[in-house]
Enzyme design. Sequence first.
Site, PDB file in Angstrom:
ATOM      1  N   ASP A 109       0.875  -1.176   0.000  1.00 43.16           N
ATOM      2  CA  ASP A 109       0.000   0.000   0.000  1.00 43.16           C
ATOM      3  C   ASP A 109       0.915   1.230   0.000  1.00 43.16           C
ATOM      4  O   ASP A 109       2.137   1.107  -0.166  1.00 43.16           O
ATOM      5  CB  ASP A 109      -0.989  -0.044   1.172  1.00 43.16           C
ATOM      6  N   HIS A 112       7.553 -31.066   9.613  1.00 44.58           N
ATOM      7  CA  HIS A 112       6.934 -29.797   9.219  1.00 44.58           C
ATOM      8  C   HIS A 112       6.084 -29.956   7.964  1.00 44.58           C
ATOM      9  O   HIS A 112       5.111 -29.232   7.766  1.00 44.58           O
ATOM     10  CB  HIS A 112       7.995 -28.722   9.042  1.00 44.58           C
ATOM     11  N   THR A 126       2.274  -1.847   8.923  1.00 41.80           N
ATOM     12  CA  THR A 126       2.633  -2.819   9.957  1.00 41.80           C
ATOM     13  C   THR A 126       2.961  -4.197   9.396  1.00 41.80           C
ATOM     14  O   THR A 126       3.533  -5.031  10.109  1.00 41.80           O
ATOM     15  CB  THR A 126       1.459  -3.013  10.929  1.00 41.80           C
ATOM     16  N   CYS A 183       3.140  -3.299   4.031  1.00 43.45           N
ATOM     17  CA  CYS A 183       2.237  -2.193   4.376  1.00 43.45           C
ATOM     18  C   CYS A 183       2.840  -1.527   5.620  1.00 43.45           C
ATOM     19  O   CYS A 183       4.011  -1.735   5.931  1.00 43.45           O
ATOM     20  CB  CYS A 183       0.790  -2.645   4.564  1.00 43.45           C
ATOM     21  N   HIS A 201      10.241 -24.103   8.223  1.00 37.36           N
ATOM     22  CA  HIS A 201       9.185 -24.843   8.918  1.00 37.36           C
ATOM     23  C   HIS A 201       7.801 -24.646   8.322  1.00 37.36           C
ATOM     24  O   HIS A 201       6.966 -25.548   8.390  1.00 37.36           O
ATOM     25  CB  HIS A 201       9.138 -24.427  10.401  1.00 37.36           C
TER      26      HIS A 201
HETATM   27  C1  RB5 Z   1      -2.046   2.507   6.582  1.00 41.82           C
HETATM   28  O1  RB5 Z   1      -2.116   3.672   7.333  1.00 41.82           O
HETATM   29  C2  RB5 Z   1      -1.940   1.303   7.508  1.00 41.82           C
HETATM   30  O2  RB5 Z   1      -3.115   1.104   8.189  1.00 41.82           O
HETATM   31  C3  RB5 Z   1      -1.565   0.069   6.717  1.00 41.82           C
HETATM   32  O3  RB5 Z   1      -0.401   0.299   5.996  1.00 41.82           O
HETATM   33  C4  RB5 Z   1      -1.314  -1.194   7.509  1.00 41.82           C
HETATM   34  O4  RB5 Z   1      -0.450  -0.941   8.579  1.00 41.82           O
HETATM   35  C5  RB5 Z   1      -2.512  -1.942   7.944  1.00 41.82           C
HETATM   36  O5  RB5 Z   1      -2.442  -3.064   8.422  1.00 41.82           O
END
Ligand code: RB5
Length: 147
Positions: free
Chosen positions: A8, A135, A68, A66, A99
């Site tokens: 993203d 595994h 996180t 993304c 694994h």
């Molecule tokens: C975007 O602000 C953020 O929510 C996205 O990149 C991600 O971390 C969501 O899981």
Amino acid sequence: MKIAFGSDHAGFRLKKTVMEHLAAQGHLCTDCGTDTDDTPASYVPAAVQVADKVNRKEADFGVLVCGTGLGISISANKIDGIRAALCTNEYMARMARQHNDANVLAMGARVVGTGVACAIADAFFGEAFEAGGRHQVRVNELMDLEK
Ligand code: RB5
């Protein structure tokens, strides 16, 4: 290896950095978008596009980024055939391959820096699945959940 990349807006820059890092090693890298960090973009379409490339065997592996790594890995794992592993360190990346036979590496651009991200990618792509052992049984078991 053929590797499909997706992100993203939040993951855009780290995706490009990791892509350049792996391309410099000779991997064939394809970017499935998004193409900018200027405009907010959902992580879901990028996850779907990368997953489709892996499932159609147009890519050997996927890399998703993304903010996180959570939303994009959860999205990918909803698609049959995908085992996306969100990794925050090299040990997780090695285990994800050895694994779990992960076929998609996910990372969070707001969680890991560029150096760590590239080291995670090197660890992931430097390992093979321990096929045929205990595994394998577990991976078969988890893939049976798709039936
Ligand atoms: C975007 O602000 C953020 O929510 C996205 O990149 C991600 O971390 C969501 O899981």
